[in-house]
Scaffold this active site. Structure first.
Site, PDB file in Angstrom:
ATOM      1  N   ASP A   1       0.863  -1.007   0.092  1.00 60.71           N
ATOM      2  CA  ASP A   1       0.010   0.010  -0.085  1.00 60.71           C
ATOM      3  C   ASP A   1       0.900   1.135  -0.169  1.00 60.71           C
ATOM      4  O   ASP A   1       1.492   1.673   0.983  1.00 60.71           O
ATOM      5  CB  ASP A   1      -0.753   0.009   1.327  1.00 60.71           C
ATOM      6  CG  ASP A   1      -1.899   1.070   1.011  1.00 60.71           C
ATOM      7  OD1 ASP A   1      -2.113   1.576   0.195  1.00 60.71           O
ATOM      8  OD2 ASP A   1      -2.093   1.594   2.286  1.00 60.71           O
TER       9      ASP A   1
ATOM     10  N   ASP B   1      -2.362   5.872  -5.469  1.00 58.13           N
ATOM     11  CA  ASP B   1      -2.453   4.950  -4.473  1.00 58.13           C
ATOM     12  C   ASP B   1      -2.397   3.319  -5.062  1.00 58.13           C
ATOM     13  O   ASP B   1      -3.228   3.218  -5.859  1.00 58.13           O
ATOM     14  CB  ASP B   1      -3.808   5.335  -3.823  1.00 58.13           C
ATOM     15  CG  ASP B   1      -3.872   4.550  -2.392  1.00 58.13           C
ATOM     16  OD1 ASP B   1      -2.891   3.673  -2.082  1.00 58.13           O
ATOM     17  OD2 ASP B   1      -5.034   4.786  -1.768  1.00 58.13           O
TER      18      ASP B   1
END
Ligand SMILES: *[C@@H]1O[C@H](CO)[C@@H](O)[C@H](O)[C@H]1NC(C)=O
Ligand SMILES: *[C@@H]1O[C@H](CO)[C@@H](O)[C@H](O)[C@H]1NC(C)=O
Ligand SMILES: *[C@@H]1O[C@H](CO)[C@@H](O)[C@H](O)[C@H]1NC(C)=O
Ligand SMILES: *[C@@H]1O[C@H](CO)[C@@H](O)[C@H](O)[C@H]1NC(C)=O
Ligand SMILES: *[C@@H]1O[C@H](CO)[C@@H](O)[C@H](O)[C@H]1NC(C)=O
Ligand SMILES: *[C@@H]1O[C@H](CO)[C@@H](O)[C@H](O)[C@H]1NC(C)=O
Ligand SMILES: *[C@@H]1O[C@H](CO)[C@@H](O)[C@H](O)[C@H]1NC(C)=O
Length: 441
Positions: free
Chosen positions: A88, A303
């Site tokens: 992430d 992201d």
């Protein structure tokens, strides 16, 4: 700036360190591994995007909740124990659930056994007075505590545990990392899809890339909906580099002036959007990094942990209206029983790719001069919802359950990043990317 600090902190704790780690992680798409149907994968990914959006609400710590689909397998401790992590770029902490979870009964279920620190000879607790404990907003020490606590609140839940250091084995590389040994998780069930935790790649000092003292990483994500289970790739350090003949586009990151110490997100200077041949009539300032309330910043960031892209509402409405105009009579209502889809065509995904025009994200160079474009092919922003319907999978960041700063933020999710090799060069502050067949990497 924070990197040398951690380096020093870990050296002080007299840990063995790999001086320059070139790490290569193979990532597996959870849904592919579990052999789900296309419609199921779409429903699950949409659900995750919705939760992700809800999660940035009231985030006091600058770490947001994270759900995604690309996971990495690694080993932790000596003798090594198996673990799986979600990768992430939208958070920092490296963490895994620990065996004390079972006793406390406070963790979510995972595919593998919980990591058991008592079976490892290399685990070391991090003390409260250790520099590593002061590096991120994810940790804290109340007076009287000896060991550094991990306590992070998210909109969709919270995790708690202790900060330790441990040997992580990625492929053939052993590295020592500060990580959260998590013994209590209070989050939406199913959020991590059976993974044991998260490996954060954000800008913060506790992220994998920061701890390794590396200044670049790259990843290449294979398509969601291909039937083949091809692994995706993450490279950290020397092995992170673009290659091949495909043209390379570069975009400078935007630094959040308020975010220099504990920042997380990789903001980009999005300036405009074109769909087909039409440039959308949206003021560039809608995408700018800006303060929207005291201590709250909205902007545009990329992201790996968000499935789908969310646009600020003014851009979303303009995109939807223009695409509906271009698609004309091909537009059909979303299939009954689906939620959130707002623009669909009656076509299998393959045919939708012929109907739907490409989307182009225009980035400003940040310092005047030319612009850089990210060309998004139809298959990276439309998806199959059932066998005969494809829908747009770009959403509005505004909605009944989102408030500042989320509802004013544009997030470029990982669906838009499929079959693209992205290099985050933190040393020169530039994101570079090229189209690639990630399965052949
Ligand atoms: C996945 O499911 C399909 C249809 O149910 C089946 O034909 C295929 O063999 C399965 N693949 C794997 C890897 O289990
Ligand atoms: C890496 O760690 C594993 C498990 O602790 C160990 O067996 C191996 O010898 C280590 N390798 C190196 C190069 O340190
Ligand atoms: C932390 O505190 C302990 C005593 O509680 C002390 O022995 C140690 O030197 C301190 N470490 C640092 C880095 O200040
Ligand atoms: C920290 O200390 C407080 C009070 O001394 C205690 O309630 C809390 O459980 C401790 N936390 C940890 C993680 O040890
Ligand atoms: C992708 O996966 C399929 C089966 O899962 C395999 O046959 C194929 O060789 C893989 N492609 C590459 C380039 O590795
Ligand atoms: C908004 O939140 C409420 C309460 O948590 C929930 O019942 C509702 O389904 C949510 N709405 C959307 C659109 O997610
Ligand atoms: C975002 O939420 C705030 C309240 O939290 C509201 O004032 C603002 O109008 C919302 N913005 C959008 C674009 O919905």
């Amino acid at each position: 700036m924070a990197r040398p600090l951690l380096w020093l902190a870990l050296l002080c704790a007299s840990l063995t360190f790999t001086a320059s780690a070139a790490i290569h992680l193979e990532l597996i798409h959870v849904d592919a591994k579990e052999n789900r149907t296309v419609a199921e994968r779409m429903r699950r990914a949409t659900e995750r995007t919705r939760r992700r959006l809800a999660s940035m609400v009231d985030v006091t710590a600058p770490v947001h909740w994270v759900e995604t689909q690309y996971i990495a397998e690694y080993l932790i401790g000596d003798p090594p124990q198996q673990a799986e992590a979600i990768i992430d770029t939208g958070s920092n902490l490296v963490w895994t659930q620990c065996s004390a979870c079972g006793a406390a009964g406070g963790c979510f279920s995972q595919n593998l056994f919980y990591y058991d620190p008592s079976r490892s000879s290399t685990i070391r607790p991090v003390a409260c007075n250790d520099t590593a404990c002061a590096l991120g907003s994810e940790t804290r020490c109340t007076s009287g505590n000896k060991t550094c606590a991990v306590l992070t609140a998210y909109g969709a839940g919270a995790i708690a545990g202790a900060l330790g250091t441990e040997v992580f084995t990625f492929g053939s590389q052993n590295v020592s990392l500060a990580f959260g040994c998590i013994i209590a998780t209070k989050i939406t069930p199913g959020s991590l899809d059976g993974a044991s935790g998260i490996i954060g790649l954000g800008r913060g000092a506790l992220s994998l890339v920061s701890q390794l003292g590396e200044t670049k990483f790259s990843y290449c994500l294979t398509p969601y909906f291909s039937d083949a289970v091809n692994t995706s790739h993450l490279f950290v350090g020397a092995s992170a580099a673009l290659s091949g003949n495909a043209p390379v586009t570069s975009v400078p990151f935007v630094k959040n002036p308020n975010d220099l110490v504990f920042g997380t997100f990789y903001y980009l200077p999005l300036a405009g959007i074109t769909v087909g041949k039409t440039k959308l009539d949206v003021p560039a300032t809608a995408f700018d990094l800006r303060q929207v309330a005291s201590g709250q910043w909205a902007g545009t960031f990329i992201d790996s942990g968000s499935p789908f892209t969310s646009l600020v509402d003014v851009a979303y409405q303009a995109l939807r209206a223009e695409l509906a105009r271009q698609l004309g009579a091909s537009v059909v209502p979303p299939p009954a029983g689906t939620r959130r889809f707002d623009l669909c065509v009656a076509a299998a995904q393959r045919d939708a790719s012929k109907l739907v025009p490409p989307l182009v994200l225009h980035f400003g160079s940040g310092g005047g001069g030319g612009a850089s474009d990210l060309v998004v092919p139809p298959e990276n922003y439309w998806g199959p919802v059932d066998d005969t319907t494809a829908c747009m999978v770009v959403f509005s960041s505004a909605g009944p359950n989102t408030t500042l700063p989320t509802n004013e933020t544009t997030i470029i999710g990982n669906y838009m990043q499929q079959n693209m090799h992205l290099l985050y060069d933190l040393g020169s502050g530039v994101l570079s990317f090229q189209t690639a067949d990630c399965s052949t990497m």
